[in-house]
Design a protein around this motif. Structure first.
Motif, mmCIF file in Angstrom:
data_model
loop_
_atom_site.group_PDB
_atom_site.id
_atom_site.type_symbol
_atom_site.label_atom_id
_atom_site.label_comp_id
_atom_site.label_asym_id
_atom_site.label_seq_id
_atom_site.Cartn_x
_atom_site.Cartn_y
_atom_site.Cartn_z
ATOM 1 N N MET A 1 0.838 -1.193 0.000
ATOM 2 C CA MET A 1 0.000 0.000 0.000
ATOM 3 C C MET A 1 0.876 1.247 0.000
ATOM 4 O O MET A 1 1.859 1.320 0.733
ATOM 5 C CB MET A 1 -0.927 0.006 1.225
ATOM 6 C CG MET A 1 -1.687 1.311 1.406
ATOM 7 S SD MET A 1 -2.919 1.236 2.707
ATOM 8 C CE MET A 1 -4.179 0.266 1.912
ATOM 9 N N ASP A 2 0.510 2.222 -0.818
ATOM 10 C CA ASP A 2 1.258 3.473 -0.885
ATOM 11 C C ASP A 2 0.818 4.365 0.269
ATOM 12 O O ASP A 2 -0.347 4.737 0.374
ATOM 13 C CB ASP A 2 0.998 4.153 -2.234
ATOM 14 C CG ASP A 2 1.843 5.412 -2.401
ATOM 15 O OD1 ASP A 2 2.704 5.670 -1.536
ATOM 16 O OD2 ASP A 2 1.639 6.132 -3.392
ATOM 17 N N VAL A 3 1.762 4.714 1.138
ATOM 18 C CA VAL A 3 1.432 5.540 2.301
ATOM 19 C C VAL A 3 1.963 6.962 2.143
ATOM 20 O O VAL A 3 1.970 7.728 3.101
ATOM 21 C CB VAL A 3 1.989 4.907 3.591
ATOM 22 C CG1 VAL A 3 1.397 3.539 3.822
ATOM 23 C CG2 VAL A 3 3.511 4.845 3.548
ATOM 24 N N ALA A 4 2.380 7.322 0.941
ATOM 25 C CA ALA A 4 3.004 8.628 0.732
ATOM 26 C C ALA A 4 2.097 9.778 1.140
ATOM 27 O O ALA A 4 2.561 10.799 1.655
ATOM 28 C CB ALA A 4 3.418 8.773 -0.736
ATOM 29 N N ASP A 5 0.784 9.648 0.900
ATOM 30 C CA ASP A 5 -0.146 10.743 1.176
ATOM 31 C C ASP A 5 -0.782 10.656 2.566
ATOM 32 O O ASP A 5 -1.587 11.513 2.921
ATOM 33 C CB ASP A 5 -1.263 10.755 0.119
ATOM 34 C CG ASP A 5 -0.726 11.065 -1.264
ATOM 35 O OD1 ASP A 5 0.280 11.795 -1.356
ATOM 36 O OD2 ASP A 5 -1.299 10.555 -2.249
ATOM 37 N N LEU A 6 -0.413 9.638 3.337
ATOM 38 C CA LEU A 6 -1.069 9.439 4.630
ATOM 39 C C LEU A 6 -0.401 10.213 5.758
ATOM 40 O O LEU A 6 -1.009 10.433 6.808
ATOM 41 C CB LEU A 6 -1.102 7.950 4.977
ATOM 42 C CG LEU A 6 -1.855 7.057 3.984
ATOM 43 C CD1 LEU A 6 -1.858 5.619 4.461
ATOM 44 C CD2 LEU A 6 -3.271 7.565 3.773
ATOM 45 N N VAL A 7 0.847 10.610 5.564
ATOM 46 C CA VAL A 7 1.583 11.377 6.568
ATOM 47 C C VAL A 7 2.298 12.517 5.860
ATOM 48 O O VAL A 7 2.956 12.309 4.835
ATOM 49 C CB VAL A 7 2.616 10.499 7.309
ATOM 50 C CG1 VAL A 7 3.529 11.351 8.176
ATOM 51 C CG2 VAL A 7 1.912 9.448 8.159
ATOM 52 N N ASP A 8 2.184 13.725 6.394
ATOM 53 C CA ASP A 8 2.904 14.887 5.865
ATOM 54 C C ASP A 8 3.665 15.524 7.026
ATOM 55 O O ASP A 8 3.094 16.260 7.824
ATOM 56 C CB ASP A 8 1.927 15.881 5.246
ATOM 57 C CG ASP A 8 2.631 17.086 4.605
ATOM 58 O OD1 ASP A 8 3.870 17.181 4.733
ATOM 59 O OD2 ASP A 8 1.939 17.925 4.009
ATOM 60 N N THR A 9 4.956 15.223 7.117
ATOM 61 C CA THR A 9 5.736 15.727 8.255
ATOM 62 C C THR A 9 5.969 17.229 8.170
ATOM 63 O O THR A 9 6.263 17.865 9.186
ATOM 64 C CB THR A 9 7.092 15.008 8.342
ATOM 65 O OG1 THR A 9 7.787 15.143 7.096
ATOM 66 C CG2 THR A 9 6.892 13.535 8.638
ATOM 67 N N SER A 10 5.828 17.825 6.981
ATOM 68 C CA SER A 10 6.039 19.268 6.860
ATOM 69 C C SER A 10 4.914 20.068 7.505
ATOM 70 O O SER A 10 5.100 21.223 7.901
ATOM 71 C CB SER A 10 6.185 19.665 5.387
ATOM 72 O OG SER A 10 4.962 19.479 4.680
ATOM 73 N N THR A 11 3.744 19.461 7.618
ATOM 74 C CA THR A 11 2.604 20.141 8.246
ATOM 75 C C THR A 11 2.151 19.463 9.531
ATOM 76 O O THR A 11 1.303 19.988 10.245
ATOM 77 C CB THR A 11 1.412 20.190 7.281
ATOM 78 O OG1 THR A 11 0.979 18.842 6.992
ATOM 79 C CG2 THR A 11 1.776 20.889 5.989
#
Length: 448
Positions: A1-11
């Motif tokens: 599963m692609d989790v790239a969009d599930l966590v945004d450490t910049s925000t």
């Protein structure tokens, strides 16, 4: 599963789906628990040959066994014949482990030792060498803590811990006698996703005066009013939030005594600190010996090991699905402590954290609610945020790591989810970045 969009450490954003999704959880078992170094046992729990301790690596049942030569091995707790559990006891001493189903037995070194009717039923053709217990690929120890790793390609335990050892040694190596876990394993099932209790302890000083207001008033013996409910002038310089250490973290006061703030009578502990402070400074150096040893410190070893010198509890979280954990807690003591102080520590640990602990009851209710409120069709589409004090961290003299001032910050939680995402996106260890930010060793090399 692609989790790239599930966590945004910049925000500081996280999708709530990471707390409830079964596919995400299955990927965690493979890429986090199947890849990271996981705590197995303390050497004090298996001191003699053939001593064993039963635990979990993710959801895999594992037996940790002291060998005749003093080394430690770990094996999957499953019979290689038909898959039954071969050990049901939590710990003990055994010369062999026998399956209740068909009677296959295994030696402490994992070898298949006995097969009923081997000649009659297998006609003497069974190759025992192919049916030994399945070993954990890597087992290593760091100053009393035994870890295991399923991945033979994983970095060494020393490299995995990296600069987190600077903080670990404050508890593990301040005095020459080392440490022990005391008391029985306190096991508690909580209906929460495993990531929530880890991030709660790794850096959430924000909740202390709110979630634990009643407990703090009931047990504290020192002034922690700066973290109390309704206080708008908390001392943000009174501690550090430390991250950027391969996913490991520390949340710490800097006063050298606050670790014993939650004892009904702290005087025996404070006397112990005073008597042994010179030794701690000699072994750890002035910065750690004076400012950290004796302070309340929350130490997190990614992904699921935490311990708190001062309150003196030691804990591992075993996932049991996306919405449940089994939480194991012990009291941890320095072996050089007088017996009466060790007994006081165990009593106080049970009072504050554990099955009947005042603080754990607060946390358990909140974390279960956070998990439940992420399971719905609509709520699972929502986000949550750890965006406090974004961009306010950096180097601090004398300490490794990316550091934010104060205990009230969500700096560490952002690094926790960053590391989680890095493992979840990596197909192998070669894709997992290693970083020990603001390493003291590199700074000393530059200065030289």
């Amino acid at each position: 599963m692609d989790v790239a969009d599930l966590v945004d450490t910049s925000t500081g954003r996280q999708s709530r789906s990471i707390y409830s999704s079964e596919p995400i959880y299955r990927q965690e078992l493979e890429r986090v628990f199947g890849r990271c170094w996981l705590f197995l046992a303390h050497t004090s729990q298996i001191p003699q040959p053939n001593d064993f301790f039963r635990t979990y690596m993710g959801e895999d049942d594992v037996i940790v066994i002291r060998q005749k030569d003093g080394s430690v091995k770990a094996f999957l707790n499953t019979c290689t014949h038909r898959g039954n559990r071969i050990c049901r006891a939590d710990r003990g001493n055994a010369r062999s482990f026998t399956c209740n189903y068909h009677g296959w037995s295994f030696a402490p070194d994992g070898a298949l030792a006995g097969v009923p009717l081997e000649n009659e039923a297998y006609f003497g053709e069974l190759d025992r060498s192919k049916f030994g217990l399945v070993p954990v690929a890597q087992v290593a120890e760091y100053k009393g803590l035994i870890f295991g790793n399923f991945d033979p390609a994983a970095p060494s335990l020393e490299d995995y811990l990296g600069d987190a050892k600077f903080y670990l040694d404050v508890w593990l190596d301040a005095l020459p006698g080392g440490t022990s876990l005391v008391g029985e394993t306190q096991k508690m099932v909580l209906n929460t996703n495993w990531k929530l209790p880890v991030e709660n302890v790794c850096g959430d000083g924000y909740h202390l005066g709110w979630a634990h207001a009643g407990a703090m008033m009931a047990v504290q013996s020192m002034d922690l009013s700066g973290l109390s409910v309704g206080n708008s002038s908390a001392n943000l310089e009174g501690g550090l939030s430390v991250a950027g250490l391969n996913g490991h973290m520390a949340l710490t006061f800097l006063d050298g005594v606050s670790g014993y703030a939650f004892y009904p009578d702290p005087k025996p502990m404070l006397d112990y600190l005073e008597a042994n402070r010179p030794t701690a400074i000699e072994r750890l150096g002035k910065t750690r010996g004076e400012q950290l040893w004796g302070s309340q410190i929350n130490i997190t070893i990614f992904p699921n090991l935490q311990f708190l010198p001062g309150l003196n509890w030691f804990r591992v979280y075993h996932p049991k699905g996306p919405g449940q954990i089994e939480q194991w807690t012990w009291a941890m003591v320095e072996n050089d402590m007088p017996e009466e102080i060790k007994a006081t520590i165990l009593d106080n640990q049970c009072l504050t954290f554990g099955l009947a602990g005042l603080f754990d009851n607060d946390d358990g209710d909140n974390l279960a609610a956070c998990t439940e409120q992420s399971r719905g069709w609509r709520t699972s589409q929502m986000d949550v945020y750890t965006n406090m004090a974004l961009g306010r961290s950096g180097a601090r003299e004398g300490f490794p790591g990316d550091i934010a001032a104060g205990l009230v910050s969500e700096h560490n939680q952002r690094y926790f989810y960053r590391r989680w995402q890095e493992h979840m996106q990596a197909s192998s260890w070669s894709d997992v970045p290693a970083y020990n930010l603001n390493s003291l060793a590199s700074r000393e090399a530059v200065d030289a």
